[in-house]
Design an enzyme around this catalytic site. Structure first.
Site, PDB file in Angstrom:
ATOM      1  N   ARG A 354       1.891 -33.449   0.716  1.00  0.00           N
ATOM      2  CA  ARG A 354       0.469 -33.566   0.397  1.00  0.00           C
ATOM      3  C   ARG A 354      -0.091 -32.174   0.154  1.00  0.00           C
ATOM      4  O   ARG A 354       0.176 -31.258   0.945  1.00  0.00           O
ATOM      5  CB  ARG A 354      -0.292 -34.229   1.540  1.00  0.00           C
ATOM      6  CG  ARG A 354      -1.773 -34.356   1.201  1.00  0.00           C
ATOM      7  CD  ARG A 354      -2.530 -35.090   2.258  1.00  0.00           C
ATOM      8  NE  ARG A 354      -2.638 -34.322   3.490  1.00  0.00           N
ATOM      9  CZ  ARG A 354      -3.247 -34.776   4.575  1.00  0.00           C
ATOM     10  NH1 ARG A 354      -3.765 -35.991   4.578  1.00  0.00           N
ATOM     11  NH2 ARG A 354      -3.332 -34.043   5.657  1.00  0.00           N
ATOM     12  N   GLU A 455      -8.722 -42.490   0.721  1.00  0.00           N
ATOM     13  CA  GLU A 455      -9.326 -42.247   2.036  1.00  0.00           C
ATOM     14  C   GLU A 455     -10.839 -42.117   1.971  1.00  0.00           C
ATOM     15  O   GLU A 455     -11.491 -41.850   2.965  1.00  0.00           O
ATOM     16  CB  GLU A 455      -8.677 -41.052   2.744  1.00  0.00           C
ATOM     17  CG  GLU A 455      -8.480 -39.820   1.921  1.00  0.00           C
ATOM     18  CD  GLU A 455      -7.689 -38.737   2.661  1.00  0.00           C
ATOM     19  OE1 GLU A 455      -7.392 -38.866   3.860  1.00  0.00           O
ATOM     20  OE2 GLU A 455      -7.380 -37.726   2.015  1.00  0.00           O
ATOM     21  N   ASP A 479      -9.294 -41.207   7.619  1.00  0.00           N
ATOM     22  CA  ASP A 479     -10.527 -40.826   6.941  1.00  0.00           C
ATOM     23  C   ASP A 479     -11.229 -42.036   6.344  1.00  0.00           C
ATOM     24  O   ASP A 479     -12.456 -42.076   6.295  1.00  0.00           O
ATOM     25  CB  ASP A 479     -10.237 -39.782   5.856  1.00  0.00           C
ATOM     26  CG  ASP A 479     -10.118 -38.396   6.461  1.00  0.00           C
ATOM     27  OD1 ASP A 479     -10.998 -38.034   7.268  1.00  0.00           O
ATOM     28  OD2 ASP A 479      -9.151 -37.683   6.157  1.00  0.00           O
ATOM     29  N   CYS A 526      -0.525 -44.102   5.488  1.00  0.00           N
ATOM     30  CA  CYS A 526      -0.008 -42.932   6.217  1.00  0.00           C
ATOM     31  C   CYS A 526      -0.985 -42.480   7.301  1.00  0.00           C
ATOM     32  O   CYS A 526      -0.764 -41.462   7.943  1.00  0.00           O
ATOM     33  CB  CYS A 526       0.307 -41.799   5.265  1.00  0.00           C
ATOM     34  SG  CYS A 526      -1.134 -41.155   4.409  1.00  0.00           S
TER      35      CYS A 526
HETATM   36  C1  PEP Z   1      -5.791 -39.969   6.916  1.00  0.00           C
HETATM   37  O1  PEP Z   1      -6.937 -39.572   6.692  1.00  0.00           O
HETATM   38  O2  PEP Z   1      -5.524 -41.122   7.273  1.00  0.00           O
HETATM   39  C2  PEP Z   1      -4.652 -39.042   6.751  1.00  0.00           C
HETATM   40  C3  PEP Z   1      -3.416 -39.467   6.841  1.00  0.00           C
HETATM   41  O3  PEP Z   1      -4.940 -37.729   6.559  1.00  0.00           O
HETATM   42  P1  PEP Z   1      -5.397 -36.741   7.741  1.00  0.00           P
HETATM   43  O4  PEP Z   1      -5.291 -37.480   9.029  1.00  0.00           O
HETATM   44  O5  PEP Z   1      -4.499 -35.557   7.685  1.00  0.00           O
HETATM   45  O6  PEP Z   1      -6.793 -36.424   7.367  1.00  0.00           O
HETATM   46 MG    MG Z   2      -7.215 -37.699   5.675  1.00  0.00          MG
END
Ligand code: PEP
Ligand code: MG
Length: 588
Positions: A354, A455, A479, A526
């Site tokens: 990412r 997200e 998010d 994820c």
């Molecule tokens: C999410 O927002 O679900 C994600 C996988 O990204 P992060 O937790 O790193 O913001």
């Molecule tokens: Mg995120």
């Protein structure tokens, strides 16, 4: 006397150990364990800086104009006295020699210890000397900053767990240690990842705050949002961290200790049982193969991913390469080597990298974080792809590094926080530009599949637009929940409203999966939801076939998969989706 502190359960299991308090300083202080051979060197670092500060103050005293107010001279006297205080000096030595803390950590820990004594003093004048102590300690820290510690590089390069264990089991104590802090920055968490703390507790944070995520990735019990834990718990107190119930038990009685010791052993047995599933294929009762991928923060994490049988990396949070470096970003070659290491570590399995997601609760470093905090609402501000598009040379550097790493294996490139068509087009143009730059330099690069994170609710509501441009989607539920429900994911005060089962959240997830299926495009989850076993059946029922989570969660999710029938779950999931109270159906 035994007492308990309640917080949020964020990482399962029971830890029993002595408290190590991480003092909060206004200065960005790194925390790491030093090698036993460096004790003398580290003590010298503090001494040299303390001597320099004493010289500075003596000079100030000397240059003080004759008509300067008497209070200023008195203040400088007090500061000189504090700098020579035996308790400060011997305490710092104790933390370095006895516990192998790095110099800055030792100094702030000793500051905290003395500051508490000042707080308890009856005499108001003496109580107020705490502020003077804070000032001199900050002066020493400032002096030390920039004087790079040679051991820090060694710790960063990744001393082995065994080595870290040796460091923790020092001559003064050979019991497990648990970390207690007001807050731990994601960058500090990474440092701690290489040591062997048995558990973590912080005053602030929500279930999907990045500190909680890193604790889960370390697979050790953790409680966040425990409000005043770092005030109530003292250095060296015995603490039980119950990561299942979200409770800290301080100074437990022998009966309580025995009870939790039993629970701890039960947990270990359960882990051993799950370990037997390592080589079992993740296939449901009705024969559906399910992809179980790993979320990683650093290239070395691939070791753990391969060990539990992950079939690839579904999320490499590349921002962890960028954090805690006082704003000095990794150059193209450093990044290329890191991504390549992850690709090679996965031994031919795919790695989804990412692009950098800096901002919100993942600041570049503490000071940069403070600058960001000045913005009204950092979670809605210049974060992730927005930050990248605002600084094309920085973004192009990362893109070139990822494309070059793709020459060594199967790489997917994933872009976070997209919402607008214009952002998508700018991103794709920059990827094209990065390729052209590599062509011009004659550097080898490989093909990548392009993916976008879903997200932001706006993205979930325009999946069609995203699928026109991208090969796959990955739903970032952490998010997506935060932005759909307007709940700061890192704020413990509203943590009770952070609800993965809210009908609106489930609807956005379900529709995204369904549209991808309809168009024959790959989709994965994820966010933390993917590793939460209480959600596995629902996500399977909604049609999800690809889950990405911390390696430590893969076997437990696989166990759920092996017991599931997706045909039956689809009917049930439709009912859950239509329900006013999905959580109740889920529990039933
Ligand atoms: C999410 O927002 O679900 C994600 C996988 O990204 P992060 O937790 O790193 O913001
Ligand atoms: Mg995120």
């Amino acid at each position: 006397m035994t007492f308990s502190v309640h917080g949020l359960a964020v990482s399962r299991g029971i830890a029993i150990g002595r408290a190590v308090l991480v003092a909060s300083s206004r200065i960005d202080v790194v925390h790491y364990f030093i090698d036993a051979s460096k004790v003398r060197e580290e003590i010298t670092r503090v001494r040299v800086s303390r001597d320099a500060v004493m010289e500075e103050i003596t000079r100030l005293q000397h240059d003080l104009p004759k008509d300067a107010p008497h209070e200023i001279a008195a203040l400088l006297d007090v500061q000189l006295m504090l700098l020579q205080d035996e308790q400060l000096i011997s305490g710092v030595k104790h933390w370095i020699a006895g516990r192998h803390y790095n110099a800055e950590w030792a100094l702030t820990t000793q500051y905290d210890t003395i500051a508490r004594q000042f707080d308890e003093m009856e005499d108001e004048y003496l109580r107020e000397r705490k502020a003077d102590l804070a000032q001199v300690v900050e002066r020493i820290l400032r002096h030390m900053k920039g004087v790079a510690s040679p051991v820090q590089a060694a710790v960063r390069a990744g001393s082995s767990r065994k080595q870290s264990q040796d460091l923790l089991l020092d001559d003064t104590m050979d019991v497990p240690l648990v970390l207690v802090a007001h807050d731990i920055s994601p960058a500090d968490m990474l440092q701690f990842k290489r040591s062997l703390f048995a558990g973590f507790a912080t005053d602030v944070g929500g279930k999907t705050s990045h500190t909680a995520i890193v604790a889960r990735s370390m697979d050790i019990p953790a409680v966040v949002g425990a409000r005043s834990a770092s005030q109530l718990i003292k250095q060296d107190d015995w603490v039980i961290i119950d990561g299942d119930a979200g409770v800290l038990i301080v100074d437990p009685s022998p009966i309580i200790l025995a009870e939790y010791g039993f629970k701890q052993r039960q947990g270990e047995l359960e882990r051993e049982r799950l370990n037997r599933l390592k080589h079992t294929l993740a296939v449901t009762l009705d024969g559906q193969p399910i992809e179980l991928l790993a979320n990683i923060e650093m290239p070395d994490d691939t070791l753990g991913a391969v060990k539990v049988g992950a079939v690839g990396v579904g999320l490499f949070r590349s921002e962890f390469l960028f954090m805690g470096r006082s704003g000095k970003l990794p150059d193209e070659n450093e990044q290329y080597l890191a991504y390549r290491k992850a690709v090679e570590g996965m031994q031919g399995l795919p790695v989804t990298i990412r692009t950098v997601d800096i901002g919100s609760d993942k600041p570049l470093d503490k000071l940069a974080g403070k600058a960001q905090d000045r913005h009204l609402n950092p979670a809605l501000g210049l974060r992730a792809i927005r930050w990248c598009l605002a600084d094309p040379p920085m973004f192009l550097t990362q893109l070139r590094a990822i494309l070059r790493a793709a020459a060594h294996g199967h790489v997917n490139l994933l872009v976070p926080m997209l919402a607008h068509g214009s952002e998508i087009r700018q991103t794709l143009a920059l990827i094209g530009q990065a390729r052209a730059q590599l062509d011009k330099k004659g550097l080898a690069y490989g093909p990548v599949r392009l993916g976008a994170m879903i997200e932001i609710p706006a993205a979930a509501l325009s999946v069609n637009l995203f699928l026109r441009y991208f090969d796959f989607l990955s739903i970032g539920t952490n998010d997506l929940i935060q932005y759909t429900l307007a709940i700061d994911r890192a704020d413990e005060l509203v943590a009770h409203l952070y609800d993965p089962c809210h009908p609106a959240v489930l609807r956005l997830i379900a529709d995204t999966i369904a549209e991808c299926q309809r168009q024959g495009k790959a989709v994965s989850v994820c966010g933390e939801m993917a590793g939460d076993v209480s959600m596995t059946r629902l996500l399977l029922g909604l049609g999800l076939r690809s889950f990405s989570m911390h390696p430590s969660q893969i076997l437990a999710v696989k166990q759920q998969v092996l017991r599931s029938d997706t045909g039956k779950l689809a009917l049930w999931a439709a009912e859950v989706l239509a329900s006013e109270d999905p959580a109740a159906l889920l529990q039933a």
